[in-house]
Enzyme design. Structure first.
Site, PDB file in Angstrom:
ATOM      1  N   ALA A  18     -55.943 -14.012  55.722  1.00  0.00           N
ATOM      2  CA  ALA A  18     -54.830 -14.408  55.918  1.00  0.00           C
ATOM      3  C   ALA A  18     -54.866 -14.241  54.145  1.00  0.00           C
ATOM      4  O   ALA A  18     -53.697 -13.642  53.631  1.00  0.00           O
ATOM      5  CB  ALA A  18     -55.293 -15.673  55.830  1.00  0.00           C
ATOM      6  N   LYS A 171     -66.866   1.404  51.595  1.00  0.00           N
ATOM      7  CA  LYS A 171     -66.579   1.485  50.121  1.00  0.00           C
ATOM      8  C   LYS A 171     -66.488  -0.897  50.192  1.00  0.00           C
ATOM      9  O   LYS A 171     -65.417  -0.907  50.821  1.00  0.00           O
ATOM     10  CB  LYS A 171     -65.234   1.869  50.323  1.00  0.00           C
ATOM     11  CG  LYS A 171     -65.075   1.829  47.655  1.00  0.00           C
ATOM     12  CD  LYS A 171     -63.763   2.927  47.962  1.00  0.00           C
ATOM     13  CE  LYS A 171     -62.725   2.027  48.038  1.00  0.00           C
ATOM     14  NZ  LYS A 171     -61.680   2.544  47.916  1.00  0.00           N
ATOM     15  N   LYS A 173     -65.771  -4.012  47.412  1.00  0.00           N
ATOM     16  CA  LYS A 173     -65.267  -3.807  46.158  1.00  0.00           C
ATOM     17  C   LYS A 173     -66.074  -4.463  45.122  1.00  0.00           C
ATOM     18  O   LYS A 173     -66.734  -4.606  45.227  1.00  0.00           O
ATOM     19  CB  LYS A 173     -64.169  -5.104  46.129  1.00  0.00           C
ATOM     20  CG  LYS A 173     -62.640  -4.494  46.878  1.00  0.00           C
ATOM     21  CD  LYS A 173     -62.219  -3.761  46.059  1.00  0.00           C
ATOM     22  CE  LYS A 173     -60.941  -2.924  46.646  1.00  0.00           C
ATOM     23  NZ  LYS A 173     -60.041  -2.031  46.488  1.00  0.00           N
ATOM     24  N   ASP A 201     -65.466  -0.240  44.391  1.00  0.00           N
ATOM     25  CA  ASP A 201     -64.339  -0.411  43.901  1.00  0.00           C
ATOM     26  C   ASP A 201     -64.032  -0.721  42.704  1.00  0.00           C
ATOM     27  O   ASP A 201     -63.930  -2.191  43.252  1.00  0.00           O
ATOM     28  CB  ASP A 201     -62.938  -0.100  45.421  1.00  0.00           C
ATOM     29  CG  ASP A 201     -61.873   0.724  44.313  1.00  0.00           C
ATOM     30  OD1 ASP A 201     -61.680   0.012  43.355  1.00  0.00           O
ATOM     31  OD2 ASP A 201     -60.928   0.399  45.533  1.00  0.00           O
ATOM     32  N   ASN A 203     -61.224  -1.751  40.498  1.00  0.00           N
ATOM     33  CA  ASN A 203     -60.043  -1.665  40.404  1.00  0.00           C
ATOM     34  C   ASN A 203     -59.735  -2.214  38.614  1.00  0.00           C
ATOM     35  O   ASN A 203     -58.390  -2.802  38.678  1.00  0.00           O
ATOM     36  CB  ASN A 203     -59.149  -2.962  41.838  1.00  0.00           C
ATOM     37  CG  ASN A 203     -59.089  -2.504  42.445  1.00  0.00           C
ATOM     38  OD1 ASN A 203     -59.893  -2.439  43.635  1.00  0.00           O
ATOM     39  ND2 ASN A 203     -58.074  -1.785  43.162  1.00  0.00           N
ATOM     40  N   GLU A 227     -65.078   3.201  41.946  1.00  0.00           N
ATOM     41  CA  GLU A 227     -63.728   3.814  41.986  1.00  0.00           C
ATOM     42  C   GLU A 227     -62.981   2.967  40.587  1.00  0.00           C
ATOM     43  O   GLU A 227     -63.786   1.382  40.288  1.00  0.00           O
ATOM     44  CB  GLU A 227     -63.060   3.910  43.084  1.00  0.00           C
ATOM     45  CG  GLU A 227     -61.986   3.778  42.825  1.00  0.00           C
ATOM     46  CD  GLU A 227     -61.187   4.029  44.591  1.00  0.00           C
ATOM     47  OE1 GLU A 227     -61.577   4.079  45.637  1.00  0.00           O
ATOM     48  OE2 GLU A 227     -59.911   3.152  44.930  1.00  0.00           O
ATOM     49  N   GLU A 253     -55.005   6.565  41.646  1.00  0.00           N
ATOM     50  CA  GLU A 253     -54.236   5.386  42.519  1.00  0.00           C
ATOM     51  C   GLU A 253     -53.834   5.091  41.534  1.00  0.00           C
ATOM     52  O   GLU A 253     -52.284   4.550  42.737  1.00  0.00           O
ATOM     53  CB  GLU A 253     -54.753   4.431  43.402  1.00  0.00           C
ATOM     54  CG  GLU A 253     -55.774   3.041  42.736  1.00  0.00           C
ATOM     55  CD  GLU A 253     -56.467   2.535  43.667  1.00  0.00           C
ATOM     56  OE1 GLU A 253     -57.467   2.392  44.361  1.00  0.00           O
ATOM     57  OE2 GLU A 253     -55.226   0.939  44.182  1.00  0.00           O
ATOM     58  N   HIS A 303     -55.527   8.193  48.066  1.00  0.00           N
ATOM     59  CA  HIS A 303     -55.837   6.463  47.896  1.00  0.00           C
ATOM     60  C   HIS A 303     -55.293   6.464  49.157  1.00  0.00           C
ATOM     61  O   HIS A 303     -54.214   6.890  49.822  1.00  0.00           O
ATOM     62  CB  HIS A 303     -55.050   6.390  46.805  1.00  0.00           C
ATOM     63  CG  HIS A 303     -55.351   4.765  46.834  1.00  0.00           C
ATOM     64  ND1 HIS A 303     -53.837   4.313  46.653  1.00  0.00           N
ATOM     65  CD2 HIS A 303     -56.196   3.821  47.106  1.00  0.00           C
ATOM     66  CE1 HIS A 303     -53.600   2.177  46.791  1.00  0.00           C
ATOM     67  NE2 HIS A 303     -55.197   2.122  46.763  1.00  0.00           N
ATOM     68  N   GLU A 325     -59.849   7.482  52.414  1.00  0.00           N
ATOM     69  CA  GLU A 325     -60.168   5.814  52.918  1.00  0.00           C
ATOM     70  C   GLU A 325     -59.297   5.799  54.027  1.00  0.00           C
ATOM     71  O   GLU A 325     -57.882   5.931  53.967  1.00  0.00           O
ATOM     72  CB  GLU A 325     -59.048   5.097  51.476  1.00  0.00           C
ATOM     73  CG  GLU A 325     -58.996   3.757  51.782  1.00  0.00           C
ATOM     74  CD  GLU A 325     -58.886   3.455  49.597  1.00  0.00           C
ATOM     75  OE1 GLU A 325     -58.120   4.123  49.331  1.00  0.00           O
ATOM     76  OE2 GLU A 325     -58.993   2.018  49.976  1.00  0.00           O
TER      77      GLU A 325
HETATM   78  C1  0YR Z   1     -55.253  -4.381  47.133  1.00  0.00           C
HETATM   79  N1  0YR Z   1     -58.087   0.867  47.325  1.00  0.00           N
HETATM   80  C2  0YR Z   1     -57.313  -0.497  46.461  1.00  0.00           C
HETATM   81  C3  0YR Z   1     -55.132  -2.960  46.734  1.00  0.00           C
HETATM   82  C4  0YR Z   1     -56.281  -0.721  47.156  1.00  0.00           C
HETATM   83  C5  0YR Z   1     -56.268  -2.198  46.851  1.00  0.00           C
HETATM   84  O1  0YR Z   1     -55.238  -4.806  45.429  1.00  0.00           O
HETATM   85  O2  0YR Z   1     -53.738  -2.370  46.683  1.00  0.00           O
HETATM   86  O3  0YR Z   1     -57.640  -2.620  46.773  1.00  0.00           O
HETATM   87  O4  0YR Z   1     -54.922  -0.370  47.550  1.00  0.00           O
HETATM   88  O5  0YR Z   1     -57.817  -0.083  45.640  1.00  0.00           O
HETATM   89  O6  0YR Z   1     -58.921   1.974  46.982  1.00  0.00           O
HETATM   90 MG    MG Z   2     -59.327   1.874  45.034  1.00  0.00          MG
END
Ligand code: 0YR
Ligand code: MG
Length: 370
Positions: A18, A171, A173, A201, A203, A227, A253, A303, A325
Site C-alpha cells: 500500500a 539492496k 534501505k 541506500d 537516499n 548509495e 540518481e 538507477h 536495479e
Molecule cells: C522512493 N532507488 C531509489 C524511490 C528509489 C527511491 O523514493 O524513488 O527509493 O528510486 O533510491 O535506488
Molecule cells: Mg537509490
C-alpha cells in the site's frame, strides 16, 4: 519521420505494498509522466520521466512538455536526435528558468520518445541501435525487498525469497537510525550468505559523522556499495567519506547534468556511477555519462527511475553498465516489460525502447494532464 504532434500523458501506478518508504519518502504510487510523439508516417514514440505521483507537480512537467518543448519539435525530423536535444537544452527562453528540475524531466521524456521512435522506425530493439549487445546477460539486483517500511523479520524473509528466485544481488534501505539499520544489515547478510551482493541506500539522509559511524561498523559485512550516503550535491562530503571507508560510494540518481557527475569523478567522490534517463535530459545525456565513467574505468549501475525499461537496453549495449536495479512496480504497464528471469534481465526483443504503454495501463492509470 516528420513530427506531427507531441502530447503529454500522466499515469499513476500503485507500488508493491500500500505504501513503501525510504529514508526521505513514503509513496503509494509511481508517476509515469511522459511524451507521446507522433510522426506524419504514422509511428508513435513514448518516453517518460519518473515521479512520486504528486499530481500538481506532474501536471507542471506535462505542461512544460506541451507548451515549452513541443513547439520546438513539431515539423522537425524525429531522427535528428542530437540536433533536437541541443535545440531543447539550449532554448534561451527556458535556460533562464531551468538547467535542471522540471524542464529537464520534461526533456527526458521527449529525448527517450525520440529514441523509441528511431528504434521503431529501424524495426529494432533499442540496444541494437546503441551498437549491439556487449554482454550475454544483465545482472539484476532487487531493491523491492529492502524498503525501510518493511519490518525486520519480513525484510529477512524477502531477502531469502529474492535469492531463492535467482537474484544474486539485493539492496536494502538505510537512513533511519544507525542501530536499527546495522541490525537489519547484519540479519540480511547472515540470511543470504556471503555470495549474494548486498548494497545499502541512504537516499541522502545522513550527515558525514553518522555515515562514518555506520561505515565503521558495517565494513565487516561486505557491503557492495553505500548509495547516496550524503546530500545529493555534496561533492566534498562524498570525497571525504570515500577516502575514509573501504565501502564503495554510489550515487547519481538525483544528478541532472554531466557536469555534476564530472565534479564527483574529478574529486574521486564516487565509485559506482548511477545516471538515470528519467532524471537527466534523456538517454542522450546518460550516454555521455556512461562514456565518461568508462573512460575513468568506473562501473555504471543505472538507477531504476524508469523501473528499468530503457536501462535494460542501455545495459546490454554499453560496456560500463555492470548491474541494474530491479523495482517491478510499473513493468507490466509496457508491451515489452523489463522482466528478470533467474536473476538476469531478459534481452528485449520488440522494436523500440520498451516504453510503449499497454492499452490496459493507459485505461487504468491515466490522470488528467491539466
Ligand atoms: C522512493 N532507488 C531509489 C524511490 C528509489 C527511491 O523514493 O524513488 O527509493 O528510486 O533510491 O535506488
Ligand atoms: Mg537509490
Amino acid at each position: 519521420m516528420k513530427i506531427k504532434s507531441v502530447l503529454p500523458f500522466i499515469l499513476h501506478v500503485p507500488v508493491t505494498d500500500a505504501q513503501i518508504a525510504d529514508s526521505t519518502h513514503t509513496i503509494s504510487h509511481w508517476g509515469v509522466v511522459g511524451a507521446q510523439i507522433e510522426t506524419e508516417d504514422g509511428l508513435t514514440g513514448y518516453g517518460f520521466t519518473g515521479t512520486h505521483a504528486h499530481l500538481p507537480s506532474d501536471q507542471l512537467i506535462a505542461r512544460c512538455i506541451e507548451t515549452c518543448h513541443a513547439p520546438l519539435l513539431v515539423g522537425e525530423n524525429a531522427s535528428d536526435i542530437n540536433r533536437l536535444w541541443h535545440k531543447i537544452a539550449h532554448n534561451p527562453a527556458l535556460q533562464w528558468v531551468g538547467r535542471a528540475g522540471i524542464t529537464t524531466l520534461a526533456h527526458a521524456a521527449i529525448d527517450v520518445a525520440l529514441w523509441d521512435l528511431k528504434a521503431k522506425a529501424a524495426q529494432q530493439p533499442l540496444w541494437k541501435l546503441l551498437g549491439g549487445q556487449v554482454r550475454d546477460k544483465v545482472r539484476a539486483y532487487n531493491t523491492d525487498i529492502g524498503w525501510l517500511s518493511i519490518a525486520d523479520d519480513k525484510l529477512v524473509e524477502g531477502a531469502k525469497r529474492a535469492v531463492a528466485q535467482g537474484f544474486t544481488g539485493i539492496k536494502i534501505k538505510v537512513g533511519s537510525t544507525v542501530g536499527r539499520d546495522l541490525r537489519r544489515l547484519v540479519a540480511v547478510r547472515q540470511a543470504i550468505g556471503p555470495d549474494v551482493t548486498l548494497a545499502i541506500d541512504g537516499n541522502g539522509k545522513w550527515d558525514l559523522p553518522t555515515c562514518l559511524r555506520f561505515c565503521r561498523a558495517a565494513q565487516d559485512f561486505d557491503v557492495f556499495w553505500f548509495e547516496e550516503p550524503l546530500w545529493h550535491d555534496d561533492v566534498k562530503g562524498h570525497a571525504q567519506l570515500a577516502r575514509a571507508t573501504p565501502i564503495p560510494v554510489a550515487l547519481g540518481e538525483q544528478l541532472y547534468t554531466p557536469d555534476a557527475f564530472s565534479e564527483f569523478l574529478n574529486q574521486q567522490a564516487i565509485h559506482w556511477v548511477q545516471p538515470d534517463v528519467t532524471r537527466m535530459a534523456g538517454l542522450t545525456d546518460v550516454l555521455r555519462v556512461c562514456e565518461t565513467a568508462h573512460a575513468f574505468r568506473l562501473p555504471v549501475a543505472p538507477h531504476a527511475g524508469d523501473m528499468s525499461q530503457v536501462h535494460v537496453h542501455l545495459s546490454y549495449a554499453h560496456p560500463a553498465c555492470e548491474v541494474l536495479e530491479y523495482i517491478p512496480w510499473i513493468k507490466d504497464c509496457f508491451t515489452d516489460p523489463a522482466e528478470v528471469v533467474d536473476g538476469y534481465f531478459r534481452l528485449p526483443r520488440l522494436p523500440g525502447a520498451g516504453t510503449s504503454p499497454t492499452a490496459a495501463a493507459w485505461r487504468q492509470y491515466r490522470q488528467a494532464t491539466a
